[in-house]
Design an enzyme around this catalytic site. Sequence first.
Site, PDB file in Angstrom:
ATOM      1  CE  LYS A   7      -3.542   2.246   2.602  1.00  0.00           C
ATOM      2  NZ  LYS A   7      -4.487   2.171   3.797  1.00  0.00           N
TER       3      LYS A   7
ATOM      4  CD  GLU B 184       9.268  -5.956   7.080  1.00  0.00           C
ATOM      5  OE1 GLU B 184       8.956  -4.953   6.638  1.00  0.00           O
ATOM      6  OE2 GLU B 184       9.183  -6.038   8.443  1.00  0.00           O
TER       7      GLU B 184
ATOM      8  N   GLY C 264      -4.584  -2.014   5.105  1.00  0.00           N
ATOM      9  CA  GLY C 264      -3.934  -3.197   4.496  1.00  0.00           C
ATOM     10  C   GLY C 264      -4.571  -4.313   4.705  1.00  0.00           C
ATOM     11  NE  ARG C 265      -6.371  -3.929  10.966  1.00  0.00           N
ATOM     12  CZ  ARG C 265      -5.822  -2.914  11.221  1.00  0.00           C
ATOM     13  NH1 ARG C 265      -4.644  -2.669  10.463  1.00  0.00           N
ATOM     14  NH2 ARG C 265      -6.245  -1.857  11.653  1.00  0.00           N
TER      15      ARG C 265
ATOM     16  CD  GLU D 186      -1.946  -4.557  11.478  1.00  0.00           C
ATOM     17  OE1 GLU D 186      -2.391  -4.352  10.336  1.00  0.00           O
ATOM     18  OE2 GLU D 186      -0.634  -4.857  11.365  1.00  0.00           O
TER      19      GLU D 186
ATOM     20  CG  HIS E  57      -4.012 -35.757  16.789  1.00  0.00           C
ATOM     21  ND1 HIS E  57      -4.269 -37.069  17.396  1.00  0.00           N
ATOM     22  CD2 HIS E  57      -5.198 -35.948  15.544  1.00  0.00           C
ATOM     23  CE1 HIS E  57      -5.143 -37.606  16.624  1.00  0.00           C
ATOM     24  NE2 HIS E  57      -5.819 -36.816  15.756  1.00  0.00           N
TER      25      HIS E  57
ATOM     26  CE  LYS F  65       5.913  -0.839  10.113  1.00  0.00           C
ATOM     27  NZ  LYS F  65       5.034  -0.114   9.362  1.00  0.00           N
TER      28      LYS F  65
HETATM   29  O1  F6P Z   1       2.873  -3.947  10.018  1.00  0.00           O
HETATM   30  C1  F6P Z   1       1.781  -2.792   9.513  1.00  0.00           C
HETATM   31  C2  F6P Z   1       1.450  -2.848   8.192  1.00  0.00           C
HETATM   32  O2  F6P Z   1       1.026  -1.332   7.959  1.00  0.00           O
HETATM   33  C3  F6P Z   1       0.148  -3.759   8.121  1.00  0.00           C
HETATM   34  O3  F6P Z   1      -0.881  -2.942   8.585  1.00  0.00           O
HETATM   35  C4  F6P Z   1       0.160  -3.925   6.502  1.00  0.00           C
HETATM   36  O4  F6P Z   1      -0.806  -4.632   6.145  1.00  0.00           O
HETATM   37  C5  F6P Z   1       1.494  -4.007   6.382  1.00  0.00           C
HETATM   38  O5  F6P Z   1       2.184  -3.326   7.159  1.00  0.00           O
HETATM   39  C6  F6P Z   1       2.064  -3.942   4.881  1.00  0.00           C
HETATM   40  O6  F6P Z   1       2.053  -2.448   4.686  1.00  0.00           O
HETATM   41  P1  F6P Z   1       2.123  -2.022   2.948  1.00  0.00           P
HETATM   42  O7  F6P Z   1       0.993  -2.794   2.524  1.00  0.00           O
HETATM   43  O8  F6P Z   1       2.047  -0.621   2.922  1.00  0.00           O
HETATM   44  O9  F6P Z   1       3.611  -2.527   2.608  1.00  0.00           O
END
Ligand code: F6P
Length: 547
Positions: free
Chosen positions: A214, A220, A276-277, A362, A393, A513
């Site tokens: 987003k 990452e 995002g979620r 979240e 199990h 972060k």
């Molecule tokens: O870890 C926080 C967060 O903003 C989540 O809410 C989101 O889904 C994820 O990081 C990834 O964010 P982006 O889509 O901006 O890379």
Amino acid sequence: MNTNLTQKPHPTAVSQAWQALESHHQQMRQVHLRGLFADDPLRGQRFTAEAGDIFLDYSKNIITSETMALLVRLAEGCHLKQKVTAMFNGDVVNVTEQRAALHTALRMPENAELKLDGINIIPAVHAVLRRMAVFSEQVRQGGWRGHTGKRVRNVVNIGIGGSDLGPVMAFEALRHYSQRDLAFYFISNVDGTDFQEVVSRLLADETLFVVCSKSFSTLETMTNAQSARQWLVEKMGNDETAVAKHFVAVSTHAEAVAQFGIAPDNMFEFWDWVGGRYSLASAIGLSTMIAIGPEHFYALLAGLHTMDEHFRTAPLAENLPVILGLLTIWYNNFFGAQTLAVLPYDQYLKRFPAYIQQLSMESNGKGVTVEGSPVNYQTSPIYWGEPGTNGQHSFFQLIHQGTKLVPCDFIGFCQSLNPLGKHHDLLMANFFAQSEALAFGKTEQEVKADGVQGDLVAAHVFPGNRPSNTLLVKCLTPATLGQLLALYEHSVFTQGAVWNINSFDQWGVELGKVSAQRIFNEMQHPDLALAHDNSTNGLIGRYRQLK
Ligand code: F6P
């Protein structure tokens, strides 16, 4: 940390409903599901609800009609209906980020109208869906060619959080409907192992990377995307022009995408009013659409919309997401349950609990109200789970006989997508057996009647009275998956509305972060003096020595 977390939210109607529930709980903590079923032979029909293709049996909860009436009163006192309307209308419900939360708009039909700042946003939603459909068909049918002219065989989604969990969960859930000559991979972790273990299996000239972010700035995702780019360009004889045929982006940030080197034609946009979620139904679902095809993706959207409409219009007492949300509050805030287990009896739903975990925790893992005051009651439980029967199990022992109360959601399907001998009946026999055993247990008398004697009796007793919901669906399809997802989304909304918190921000992820950026810098410059606490200094120092 706030330790006095048993009190009520503030407004009068709410506090009265809360108090009524507290005193009702004093009675209900004495009752047993055995008694509740004995007293009401029709209980198993009475406490059921249906929406779309989802049948909910919530009779195995420690509730009476009075409990449900009081919970609905609480929801009314919290203006749940008004809050639902506000969300669907595009009001600024995400107050700390001054945004609407309009994921429901992503699932509205093309002829619908929803104005945000005076502009109907539905045409833009469908324009992106159409572009996604065209692109997906090109990839599926081999019209989209890589740099060397080969067709795409591998699709790699790079993203994290909602930009990973939605796509990977949906791909796994709908794998049955996927095009089998395409392989799908998901890279999320900044740990290079995640990246290496995926690309080491792939031929670069047959691989398409879908970079989902987003913000297009997440550490990452950007790190993995840069490594992917470098890997691809190297494999293509250092030809940078190869990127155009092997990378597409999904983002709200066109500029950042362009800076990365992905052309606007290869970008699929979405909007800051999609959290995002909550973003699977946006272009973040591109890999899902490539896998299952546009028609099935539209069916997924229709399923989501079916549940959206149910949530928006059904009376609270018959409203599936409201019932699930209020039951979660009942155990979380009155019985003191700390967790909730999500137990899908379908191997295709193996990533469903992880997806629901992010969605819930979240969204509602918050400690301040929308007005910014600290809450003095518990908010989100810990969501966790595994598919059945595997969980049986492993951790089911604790749910049956442990000292903790773990409300469970059992999710099962009447038809298997892979009918094989007796497998499905065996699976579902376990599905029904578990909620029955949890509810009714096995008494000392019953244990003795089975011939168990003396000191062994106690270990063989099952206390029962362990609550669960059963969600029973005919078949796992794109449409029913959509309904299930929206069911949980709106259950989470219901909980957040009652707790008066903002379910749409996530400030709690920021501190770590920022700190990681600083420490990363200290790793790159080993001569930099460390000025953390004594423990962190020691650990970083040791890492510097041993790396
Ligand atoms: O870890 C926080 C967060 O903003 C989540 O809410 C989101 O889904 C994820 O990081 C990834 O964010 P982006 O889509 O901006 O890379």
